[in-house]
Write a protein that holds these residues in place. Structure first.
Motif, PDB file in Angstrom:
ATOM      1  N   LYS A  44     -68.050   9.799  -8.604  1.00 26.55           N
ATOM      2  CA  LYS A  44     -67.867  10.839  -7.584  1.00 26.55           C
ATOM      3  C   LYS A  44     -68.866  11.956  -7.854  1.00 26.55           C
ATOM      4  O   LYS A  44     -68.717  12.717  -8.810  1.00 26.55           O
ATOM      5  N   LYS A  45     -69.898  12.033  -7.049  1.00 31.29           N
ATOM      6  CA  LYS A  45     -70.990  12.966  -7.316  1.00 31.29           C
ATOM      7  C   LYS A  45     -70.552  14.421  -7.300  1.00 31.29           C
ATOM      8  O   LYS A  45     -71.130  15.245  -8.012  1.00 31.29           O
ATOM      9  N   ASP A  46     -69.561  14.736  -6.490  1.00 33.55           N
ATOM     10  CA  ASP A  46     -69.125  16.123  -6.393  1.00 33.55           C
ATOM     11  C   ASP A  46     -67.876  16.399  -7.219  1.00 33.55           C
ATOM     12  O   ASP A  46     -67.037  17.219  -6.856  1.00 33.55           O
ATOM     13  N   SER A  47     -67.721  15.687  -8.361  1.00 29.91           N
ATOM     14  CA  SER A  47     -66.569  15.911  -9.234  1.00 29.91           C
ATOM     15  C   SER A  47     -66.562  17.345  -9.741  1.00 29.91           C
ATOM     16  O   SER A  47     -67.622  17.918 -10.025  1.00 29.91           O
ATOM     17  N   PRO A  48     -65.372  17.950  -9.884  1.00 23.52           N
ATOM     18  CA  PRO A  48     -65.300  19.338 -10.343  1.00 23.52           C
ATOM     19  C   PRO A  48     -65.769  19.463 -11.786  1.00 23.52           C
ATOM     20  O   PRO A  48     -65.685  18.498 -12.565  1.00 23.52           O
TER      21      PRO A  48
END
Length: 472
Positions: A168-172
């Motif tokens: 998931k590229k936009d992981s927190p």
């Protein structure tokens, strides 16, 4: 040399009372553990432990093979009847050149500068991983006096973060940090002989604590436990060894004596002074490294080789006693310690300490194993004197020297006791005394002389935050 602490969080205003509130105190650990996002993090941490452990095992096996080939087999291949005493000179010069090229031209800084202390809580970005691996190989395989633990922590953390980004590229940032920490756990824990020891090392080095401690450590412990099983399986399959810290078949030891406690006090005072000298040497040399890295680092490699050659010529021992981290030569040194003359042990400790200080100033690797080796040599020296036995002397020396260099007291006690396996319970009181004394004295010593011309940038992502981790 302490790790750099994370900057304190900016207090948020309390809407009810108008006073600052600490965000770490507003997070409920039980709520985090019960959350669906945390369960996903645990699952990913368990899964990431497998590939990270395989890569770490392969890295350690490659280092071991390169050391054997370059320092033992290659001279015979080139037609020498035996390894020439000057053989370390070209290899250490090459090591310095390769490390300097990695730091100068590859993304990032090829790992954390070891002269700045043992650091954890951050991880390299994917483009920086090749520099970490190549600089560590050039350092470890070609004879510089640093250990594999810091590169493994960086490698495991970077691979863990990379896995999250691939999913998931936009992981927190919190999820990235927690899984990166789990990768670091998996990479280093089996090297140190215990997942718990790896947990203490990373916990103390990164400054984790408080109510969220268990939340942050649990994924790492899971990854480390699975990684340990992977290491055991790979050992059975390949026969290359487990690369474990523990030393079996030590002489039995049962009861500490008053004389041994007195010797623990002596070593607790002596080790901080030697560690101060090692750090001072690294700090004095490092500005020259920054000014002319490509020139100075190979010269430092030649000086390290010269120390090893001088020791070999005087004592008749192998240059490998001074070179490398000491991880592979430590068991033999302890087992044969009674047969070493006290003068040869003193010269070994001195040459190793000087080579360690020079390596800290310019190369890339970890500070743990050389500190353990020097502490063991000092302990063996003490065992030649009245009132001290070999096993407790080694434990006391390792604990006192590690805490003097790392300033991690819990980890230093555990390093010494895990190493001594079945004798650990009886030795632990002596180790604790030496570690406490050494830690207090280290904190009261003045800063070593010298100054930095500039710091290497730290292109790492901050450590775990205190909010609930989530992958989505």
């Amino acid at each position: 040399m302490p790790a750099h602490p994370e900057p304190p969080a900016t207090p948020a205003p309390d809407s009810a009372a108008g006073h600052p509130a600490n965000p770490a105190q507003t997070v409920d650990p039980l709520a985090v553990i019960r959350s669906r996002g945390y369960l996903r993090v645990l699952l990913l941490a368990g899964l990431i432990g497998v590939p990270v452990s395989v890569v770490s095992y392969g890295f350690l096996a490659l280092v071991s093979w390169l050391q054997g080939y370059l320092f033992t087999e290659l001279p015979a291949t080139l037609g020498f009847d035996s390894v020439p005493v000057w053989w370390p000179l070209p290899l250490l010069a090459l090591s310095g050149l390769l490390v300097a090229l990695c730091i100068r031209f590859l993304p990032g800084t090829s790992g954390h500068p070891p002269s700045e202390g043992f650091a954890a809580g951050g991880f390299p970005r994917p483009p920086e991983l090749p520099g970490v691996v190549l600089a560590a190989l050039a350092t470890l395989a070609l004879g510089a006096v640093l250990g594999p633990e810091a590169p493994l922590i960086a490698l495991g953390g970077g691979l863990g973060a990379l896995a999250v980004l691939l999913i998931k590229k936009d992981s927190p940032p919190t999820a990235l940090a927690v899984i990166a920490s789990a990768g670091s756990f998996a990479a280093v824990s089996t090297l140190l002989g215990s997942p718990l020891l790896g947990a203490f090392l990373l916990m103390e080095a990164s400054g984790l604590g408080g109510a969220m401690l268990g939340v942050g450590l649990l994924p790492g412990l899971l990854a480390a436990g699975i990684g340990s099983l992977v290491f055991v399986g790979l050992d059975s399959w390949t026969g290359l060894g487990t690369f474990s810290l523990a030393i079996p078949d030590l002489p039995a030891f049962s009861t500490p004596t008053l004389a041994m406690f007195l010797w623990a006090l002596v070593l607790g005072v002596a080790c901080p002074l030697l560690a101060w000298g090692i750090k001072a040497l690294a700090r004095v040399v490092r500005p020259a490294v920054h000014a002319q890295r490509l020139l100075v680092t190979p010269v430092l490699g030649l000086l390290i080789a010269g120390l090893a050659i001088g020791f070999a010529l005087v004592t008749g021992e192998d240059t490998g006693q001074v070179l490398f981290s000491g991880q592979s030569t430590l068991p033999a040194l302890i087992s044969n310690g009674a047969s070493w003359p006290i003068g040869a042990l003193g010269l070994l400790a001195l040459c190793k300490a000087l080579a360690y200080g020079l390596s800290l100033s310019a190369f890339r690797g970890g500070p743990v194993f050389p500190a353990m080796f020097i502490g063991a040599a000092l302990g063996i020296m003490a065992s030649h004197l009245p009132g001290m036995a070999l096993v407790p002397a080694v434990g006391v020396g390792i604990g006192a020297m590690c805490v003097s260099m790392l300033r991690l007291p819990l980890t230093s006690v555990l390093l010494a006791t895990v190493l001594l396996t079945s004798d650990a319970y009886a030795v632990m009181p002596l180790v604790i005394v030496a570690v406490v004394v050494a830690h207090v004295i280290t904190g009261r010593l003045p800063e070593p002389p010298g100054r930095w011309l500039r710091r290497d940038p730290e292109p790492t992502v901050p450590g775990p935050a205190t909010s609930a981790p989530s992958l989505g």
